[in-house]
Enzyme design. Sequence first.
Site, short mmCIF file in Angstrom:
data_model
loop_
_atom_site.label_atom_id
_atom_site.label_comp_id
_atom_site.label_asym_id
_atom_site.label_seq_id
_atom_site.Cartn_x
_atom_site.Cartn_y
_atom_site.Cartn_z
N HIS A 173 -15.78 -24.17 -9.39
CA HIS A 173 -14.76 -24.81 -8.64
C HIS A 173 -15.22 -26.04 -7.98
O HIS A 173 -16.53 -26.08 -7.56
CB HIS A 173 -14.17 -24.18 -7.67
N GLU A 175 -0.71 -23.51 -5.43
CA GLU A 175 -0.34 -23.52 -3.74
C GLU A 175 0.64 -24.58 -3.50
O GLU A 175 0.92 -24.76 -2.36
CB GLU A 175 -1.48 -23.54 -3.25
N CYS A 227 -7.12 -22.21 -4.30
CA CYS A 227 -7.61 -23.00 -5.58
C CYS A 227 -7.87 -21.93 -6.51
O CYS A 227 -8.21 -22.35 -7.58
CB CYS A 227 -8.76 -23.69 -5.03
#
Lengths: 133, 348, 383
Positions: free
Chosen positions: B237, B81, B113
């Site tokens: 994550h 990103e 993400c």
Amino acid sequence: MFRIKIPRYWRHKDFRYRLNAWRCNHCGEVHFFKPLVCRKCRSREFNQVSLPDTGKLLAYTVVRSPPEGFEAQSPYIVGIVELDDGTRILSQITDCHPEELKKGMRVEATLRKIREDDEDKIIAYCYKFRPTV
Amino acid sequence: MVRMSSVVIVGYGGYVPRYRIKGEEIARIWGRDRSELPTEEKSVTGLDEDTVTLAVEAARIALKRARIPPSKIGAVHVGTESKPYAVKPSGTIVAEAIGAVPRITAADFEFACKAGTEALQFITSLVDAGRIEYGLAIGADTAQGRPGDALEFTAASGAAAFIIGKNKNEGVAEIEAWTSYVTDTPDFWRREYERYPHHTARFTGDPAYFHHIVNSVKNLLENDGYTLNDVDYVVFHQPNTRFPLVAARLLGVDLEKVKPGLVVGQIGNTYAACSLLGLVRVLDQAKPGQRILLSSFGSGAGSDSYIIRVLENIKLKRDLAPPLDKFIDRKTYIDYAIYARHRKKILM
Amino acid sequence: MSRVYIAGVGLTKVDEHWWISLENLMTEASIKALDDAGLSRIDSIYVGSMLSLILQEQGHLGALLAEELGLSGIPAMAVEAATASGSAAVYAGAREIESGRADAVLVVGVDKMSDGMAEEVAAAMTSSERQEYTGFIGATFYSINALIYNLYMDKYGVSQEKIALFPVLCHEHSVNVPHAQYPFKIKLETVLNSPYVSEPLRRFETTAIADGAAALVLVNEETARKLDSPKTELLIEASTDYLTPFQREDPLWFPAVQLATSRALSRAKLERRDIKILEVFDATSIMAILSLESSGFAERGKAWQLLEKGELSLSGSIPCNTFGGLKARGHPAGATSVYQIAELHLQLTNRAGKNQVDSARAGLAQSLGAVASTAFVTILKEV
């Protein structure tokens, strides 16, 4: 006044990104940029070679009076690296402070931003060497 | 849901830049309480690094382990990103730098993400479909956090790269299954021309991170006939040190299976690289036959989950390149002023 | 082949000439040289300049100077060989006289650096390196000097205190020089305490941004006989080498300097011991040291001994850079080597004022482009 000229930058990306160079078929002299005649023996036959990406640091210094286009990075380190095949190459040395460097220490090639003229302009990438991780 | 014939990871690499800033130092600048920092410290790029250079670092490490000629790579996908260019693919630069051009397809993926695991999905699928022999999937970011915002404590930089192939004999691990769970959930975004993203604070928790990860993992386990007992490691994550532990609790995962893949405390949230760096760290230590459950999360929102089984070859290939911990331990602390310079927060 | 004589010289003060244009600078030096020679007509003009095309974006200096001098109509052109551009112009002018095609030639070296910002000047100076290689990675002329400096100290075990004596010598010589940029003395400590430009190279071992123009009137034997002005005989030789010293076999040896020096001496039928006055190209202290050694005026690794023993001082056995050299007289890039030759001429025609060196009958000037990628060696003989 001194700007990245895009075709010039692009033309040499093989060398700058991957250390691809030319070796004279006759005398073995290494040329970083496409040669037509060997500077040493005047032969006109070359092989493309991939230079080793590791070597040792022969000497280093810090650029404190940068040329235009390099102001934002200053001070930065420039060194002479002897690659494992004996080729000497001038390079920026990154990921370290000058006081961590020692003559003869092992270094390895990496790819880094070498320069960007402005936030809206092209980013130029190039090999740099760093102390071997 | 998606069963594959045989798709393997033939090489992997993780890279973290050298500089670190402590959460305490950021708290000092903004007068925040230091008792509840979301991470201990986070990684910061050098002046000459960006997402492309991080991606190249990781890709070169992966290539060292893969031991394949780069020209055999048929696709380079970079999930990020923080593309250096809004228009101009990062993948072309990476492909050129590793010598994979020109017979390739290249693309950049964006899904906050989870862009990295998303890139991995597409590479995996291309290989599975027989369209390419090898493919390179990368998650890389130099994440931006608005000065003073909660994200500034965690937004970090790093990259993880995976070379995917079909030949089991070359593989260090086999991708046995994957799935994805996606809804329109605006928990975090960055509009065009904006420098920093916005987030919705506590809304990023239950309806976003936890809902998607929990459902993604459950779907994968149910559809593909696995149970948590089948897995030895679980990598989530890691936007902060707390969320992955809570996710483990919600799913009933033993914390001991989560800990080896936790890197957020030392390097922060490396966004598209984050869960993949956790996977790299696990691959650096897992034994042949062990299974890894990987579950990413991308705001906006979605979660990709994978089941990966470690193969015998890991023992041979692991030591062909430095382990991730070498980069994690190679660190130089910087203060906020140097951080501001490195991250271009000073108006020049 | 006709012999070549210098019949007139003209110098502007080396300075930051905020009020004076590039055109006016080169015209002023030209007028002075023509007046010194007592000539108003010449056959051609050669201009040496390294930076005008970059910093002033001004090319076509030949026709421009001819127009400024009211001499439009004669052949005029610019030549370039980096910081040795001035010598290159001298070389072209001298060869034209030797060939018999011209009786009198005006040679001018000019550069006006102060129109550029420091970063622009640093970038412009890099134009004498291989830009795709050295310039592209931000390695400056000074950083390359610094690397060589490091290698030199390592190889010979010579300390910086010894090498840094060179700028001290230059400043000693510039005190009484009206055209010098920095006509004052400095102490060794001043050099050693000045800030780093590129470790170990310190600011007082380098040169500053400078503007200047210097001109020579070169004539053949016949014209020389007709003119009353003091004259010297000029012989100039040149050589080249790879642009990057590290691609050479030995970065601490300047084969171009060695070659050009031997060629010039042999053409002049002189030995090194006949040279009683010397101009070396001290763009940095280490360049001066390596030039002294490569030209055979000092043993390898031992040039510092000449400094320490005072041999290079005005009263020494081989006075060097008697008007302050690049360091103290100043280094306006492409103009510099014309200053060097003009200064030798002033010495050999007994017009060096308080810095007059007696007993010298022949002098030698080395002018270098980049790190000795080009070397010109000029010998002047008393007439």
